[in-house]
Design a protein around this motif. Structure first.
Motif, PDB file in Angstrom:
ATOM      1  N   ILE A   1       1.904   0.128  -0.385  1.00 22.34           N
ATOM      2  CA  ILE A   1       1.465   1.094  -1.398  1.00 22.34           C
ATOM      3  C   ILE A   1       2.469   2.237  -1.422  1.00 22.34           C
ATOM      4  N   LEU A   2       3.019   2.520  -2.612  1.00 24.64           N
ATOM      5  CA  LEU A   2       3.998   3.600  -2.764  1.00 24.64           C
ATOM      6  C   LEU A   2       3.507   4.608  -3.795  1.00 24.64           C
ATOM      7  N   PHE A   3       3.658   5.888  -3.474  1.00 20.21           N
ATOM      8  CA  PHE A   3       3.400   6.960  -4.425  1.00 20.21           C
ATOM      9  C   PHE A   3       4.748   7.580  -4.798  1.00 20.21           C
ATOM     10  N   ASN A   4       5.126   7.429  -6.063  1.00 20.31           N
ATOM     11  CA  ASN A   4       6.379   8.011  -6.545  1.00 20.31           C
ATOM     12  C   ASN A   4       6.039   9.327  -7.222  1.00 20.31           C
ATOM     13  N   THR A   5       6.372  10.434  -6.575  1.00 23.78           N
ATOM     14  CA  THR A   5       5.789  11.729  -6.904  1.00 23.78           C
ATOM     15  C   THR A   5       6.687  12.602  -7.769  1.00 23.78           C
TER      16      THR A   5
ATOM     17  N   LEU B   1      -3.351  10.180  -1.294  1.00 27.82           N
ATOM     18  CA  LEU B   1      -3.160   9.555   0.021  1.00 27.82           C
ATOM     19  C   LEU B   1      -4.490   9.409   0.750  1.00 27.82           C
ATOM     20  N   GLY B   2      -5.345  10.417   0.639  1.00 25.73           N
ATOM     21  CA  GLY B   2      -6.646  10.348   1.282  1.00 25.73           C
ATOM     22  C   GLY B   2      -7.492   9.203   0.763  1.00 25.73           C
ATOM     23  N   ARG B   3      -7.295   8.859  -0.504  1.00 27.06           N
ATOM     24  CA  ARG B   3      -8.091   7.782  -1.104  1.00 27.06           C
ATOM     25  C   ARG B   3      -7.680   6.408  -0.587  1.00 27.06           C
ATOM     26  N   VAL B   4      -6.436   6.270  -0.104  1.00 25.58           N
ATOM     27  CA  VAL B   4      -6.011   4.955   0.407  1.00 25.58           C
ATOM     28  C   VAL B   4      -6.025   4.912   1.940  1.00 25.58           C
ATOM     29  N   ARG B   5      -6.407   6.018   2.555  1.00 28.91           N
ATOM     30  CA  ARG B   5      -6.437   6.045   4.013  1.00 28.91           C
ATOM     31  C   ARG B   5      -7.390   4.981   4.569  1.00 28.91           C
ATOM     32  N   GLY B   6      -8.517   4.789   3.883  1.00 29.67           N
ATOM     33  CA  GLY B   6      -9.481   3.788   4.324  1.00 29.67           C
ATOM     34  C   GLY B   6      -8.930   2.379   4.271  1.00 29.67           C
ATOM     35  N   LEU B   7      -8.034   2.116   3.296  1.00 31.70           N
ATOM     36  CA  LEU B   7      -7.419   0.793   3.202  1.00 31.70           C
ATOM     37  C   LEU B   7      -6.558   0.530   4.436  1.00 31.70           C
ATOM     38  N   LYS B   8      -5.895   1.572   4.923  1.00 34.61           N
ATOM     39  CA  LYS B   8      -5.054   1.443   6.113  1.00 34.61           C
ATOM     40  C   LYS B   8      -5.907   1.132   7.347  1.00 34.61           C
ATOM     41  N   ALA B   9      -7.071   1.767   7.395  1.00 31.37           N
ATOM     42  CA  ALA B   9      -7.957   1.516   8.541  1.00 31.37           C
ATOM     43  C   ALA B   9      -8.442   0.066   8.540  1.00 31.37           C
ATOM     44  N   ALA B  10      -8.686  -0.476   7.343  1.00 31.69           N
ATOM     45  CA  ALA B  10      -9.174  -1.859   7.243  1.00 31.69           C
ATOM     46  C   ALA B  10      -8.047  -2.867   7.420  1.00 31.69           C
ATOM     47  N   LYS B  11      -6.817  -2.454   7.094  1.00 37.20           N
ATOM     48  CA  LYS B  11      -5.670  -3.357   7.175  1.00 37.20           C
ATOM     49  C   LYS B  11      -4.524  -2.601   7.846  1.00 37.20           C
ATOM     50  N   PRO B  12      -4.459  -2.566   9.174  1.00 41.01           N
ATOM     51  CA  PRO B  12      -3.472  -1.736   9.891  1.00 41.01           C
ATOM     52  C   PRO B  12      -2.025  -2.055   9.543  1.00 41.01           C
ATOM     53  N   GLU B  13      -1.750  -3.284   9.124  1.00 37.77           N
ATOM     54  CA  GLU B  13      -0.362  -3.639   8.796  1.00 37.77           C
ATOM     55  C   GLU B  13       0.075  -3.132   7.418  1.00 37.77           C
ATOM     56  N   LEU B  14      -0.841  -2.563   6.656  1.00 38.89           N
ATOM     57  CA  LEU B  14      -0.516  -1.990   5.348  1.00 38.89           C
ATOM     58  C   LEU B  14       0.532  -0.885   5.509  1.00 38.89           C
ATOM     59  N   ILE B  15       1.562  -0.908   4.649  1.00 41.36           N
ATOM     60  CA  ILE B  15       2.593   0.135   4.626  1.00 41.36           C
ATOM     61  C   ILE B  15       2.272   1.109   3.504  1.00 41.36           C
ATOM     62  N   ILE B  16       2.235   2.401   3.822  1.00 41.24           N
ATOM     63  CA  ILE B  16       2.011   3.450   2.824  1.00 41.24           C
ATOM     64  C   ILE B  16       3.260   4.331   2.781  1.00 41.24           C
ATOM     65  N   GLY B  17       3.812   4.500   1.594  1.00 39.96           N
ATOM     66  CA  GLY B  17       5.029   5.289   1.441  1.00 39.96           C
ATOM     67  C   GLY B  17       4.901   6.351   0.372  1.00 39.96           C
TER      68      GLY B  17
ATOM     69  N   TYR C   1      -0.878   8.717   8.823  1.00 40.31           N
ATOM     70  CA  TYR C   1      -0.977   7.302   8.447  1.00 40.31           C
ATOM     71  C   TYR C   1       0.084   6.907   7.431  1.00 40.31           C
ATOM     72  N   VAL C   2       0.904   7.865   6.955  1.00 43.51           N
ATOM     73  CA  VAL C   2       2.022   7.546   6.060  1.00 43.51           C
ATOM     74  C   VAL C   2       3.151   6.946   6.887  1.00 43.51           C
ATOM     75  N   ASP C   3       3.706   5.840   6.406  1.00 44.39           N
ATOM     76  CA  ASP C   3       4.708   5.096   7.173  1.00 44.39           C
ATOM     77  C   ASP C   3       6.141   5.443   6.808  1.00 44.39           C
ATOM     78  N   VAL C   4       6.417   5.648   5.515  1.00 39.46           N
ATOM     79  CA  VAL C   4       7.791   5.945   5.079  1.00 39.46           C
ATOM     80  C   VAL C   4       7.772   7.067   4.048  1.00 39.46           C
ATOM     81  N   VAL C   5       8.767   7.949   4.147  1.00 41.99           N
ATOM     82  CA  VAL C   5       8.973   9.030   3.187  1.00 41.99           C
ATOM     83  C   VAL C   5      10.426   8.939   2.743  1.00 41.99           C
ATOM     84  N   PHE C   6      10.650   8.889   1.436  1.00 41.67           N
ATOM     85  CA  PHE C   6      12.014   8.675   0.921  1.00 41.67           C
ATOM     86  C   PHE C   6      12.202   9.450  -0.373  1.00 41.67           C
TER      87      PHE C   6
END
Length: 443
Positions: A44-48, A63-79, A98-103
């Motif tokens: 999941i990427l947010f292009n801001t 980001l707070g709205r997808v935090r629960g998805l990360k808890a259910a699927k730990p391998e999920l990448i959030i950027g 819980y954010v994995d990459v910032v670019f």
């Protein structure tokens, strides 16, 4: 089953372009396919965008709205990418661990490596550097759908308007080499593209090095070369700065029929005092002189613009000068906003902020005047023939098609599905609030 990528994009066409490139990079490197459902995504990427007020807070809300998805699927990448990422950097990870990459906008091509390092080290990865136009050398060929495409020809901004954060989030102006742009457009036309839009923060500041002789091509030169591509029918560019509307570029409207008869030229204010405080680098009279010269060589030119209302210190007299400029010029659409301070910009510390009620009243009056001009132009189009690029089925009626005029107005009309992706001549028969109705013109 294919792994999925979800991208939420905020802001301008440059961000839309960058999101497309993120999808291209991750499809090529990791086989990710786009999805519209974040709950089924592996990345999941947010292009801001940081141009509007409270942009950072909106990002953290999403980001707070997808935090629960990360808890259910730990391998999920959030950027988090784009301009807010450039501004905030590692602070995003500190606030949202819980954010994995910032670019940043200039490092989106490094996404596969950033994701791989996150997975191998278990630590968040942050890269918001400014490696100029390196990313264009690392992007895979785009996957084209339809017959129109965006081509980014430069990055960044060196104007440093007192209200704007873009130079700090996207860096200084850097142009892509002239031959690289020609090669990309040639590749696009080979895939059936008939219409291109050249992109840049100040696209008419383009200065691309030419490999043949080491000379430098300006935007007018690039347009002249692109007009020679037989497959291209229309050429657009956005967004422009009045300081960069050179005589050669104005003359291009008189000799390049493929250059569309519409131009987005932000003015921001009609008050010279406000324009000086904004550090725009021109006066209202100079802006009107540019418009007059453009319409002298292309009388049918449709002009759109940007306005900022209630800039710090704007008086009633200043605002009346903006209203007078609107009357004098005649616009065919605009983006108009109440000034909002952006952290880190000089104007954020300016005194004499305009009261909210006054700002709202001014904006309402300005938008009413601009809407009236837009409507009058729509009514003048009734009975005229317009060449439209047919983009697909109409959103208004399943049995109709939708197309876009040179001035990017939507026209809905009855027609066969075989017209999609082609140009058609349509007679305008009615004007609606945000679209036109038409019928196919007789052959």
């Amino acid at each position: 089953m294919a792994r999925k990528l979800y991208i939420r994009t905020f802001g301008c066409q440059m961000n839309e372009y960058d999101s497309d490139k993120m999808a291209d990079v991750l499809r090529e490197a990791q086989g990710l396919e786009l999805t519209e459902r974040p709950d089924e995504a592996d990345v999941i990427l947010f292009n801001t965008c940081s141009v509007r007020e409270k942009a950072q807070e909106r990002v953290f809300h999403d980001l707070g709205r997808v935090r629960g998805l990360k808890a259910a699927k730990p391998e999920l990448i959030i950027g988090v990418g784009g301009c807010v990422a450039s501004q905030e950097g590692a602070a995003i990870v500190r606030r949202a661990p819980y954010v994995d990459v910032v670019f940043g906008p200039q490092t989106l091509h490094r996404l596969p490596d950033l994701i791989a390092r996150r997975r191998s080290t278990g630590r968040p990865q942050v890269d918001i550097s400014f490696p100029e136009v390196e990313k264009f050398d690392h992007l895979p060929p785009p996957r084209i759908e339809g017959v129109s495409a965006f081509v980014s020809i430069m990055e960044g901004c060196s104007k440093y308007c007192s209200f704007c954060v873009v130079p700090y989030t996207r860096g200084e102006e850097v142009s892509r080499p002239f031959d690289d742009v020609l090669t990309e457009v040639a590749d696009l036309t080979d895939q059936g593209v008939k219409e291109i839009t050249l992109l840049g923060q100040n696209v008419n500041a383009y200065r691309g090095v030419m490999s043949a002789d080491g000379g430098v091509a300006d935007l007018a030169t690039l347009l002249e070369y692109l007009a020679e591509f037989p497959e291209l029918e229309r050429i657009r560019y956005t967004t422009s700065h009045p300081k960069e509307m050179t005589s050669r570029l104005i003359e291009a409207y008189g000799k390049l029929p493929k250059l569309v008869s519409t131009l987005h030229l932000p003015v921001q204010s009609g008050s010279d005092r406000v324009l000086a405080a904004m550090k725009r680098g021109y006066t209202a009279l100079e802006y009107k002189a540019i418009v007059r010269r453009l319409r002298a060589v292309r009388p049918q030119l449709s002009l759109t613009s940007d306005f900022i209302v209630a800039f710090p210190g704007e008086t009633d007299k200043d605002f009346e000068q903006t209203m007078r400029l609107v009357d004098d010029v005649g616009f065919d659409g605009s983006f108009s906003f109440i000034y909002s301070p952006r952290p880190g910009t000089p104007a954020a510390d300016f005194p004499d902020q305009v009261a909210a009620a006054v700002a709202q009243a001014r904006l309402a009056r300005l938008q009413a005047a601009l809407d009236a001009q837009y409507w009058a132009h729509s009514e003048r189009m009734i009975g005229s023939a317009e060449r439209v690029l047919v983009t697909g089925r109409s959103a208004r009626s399943e049995g109709e098609l939708a197309g876009r005029t040179e001035a990017n107005r939507v026209v809905n009309f009855p027609g066969a599905a075989s017209l999609v992706g082609n140009y058609a001549d349509v007679r305008i028969i009615a004007a609606l609030s945000h679209s036109l109705r038409g019928e196919l013109a007789a052959a």
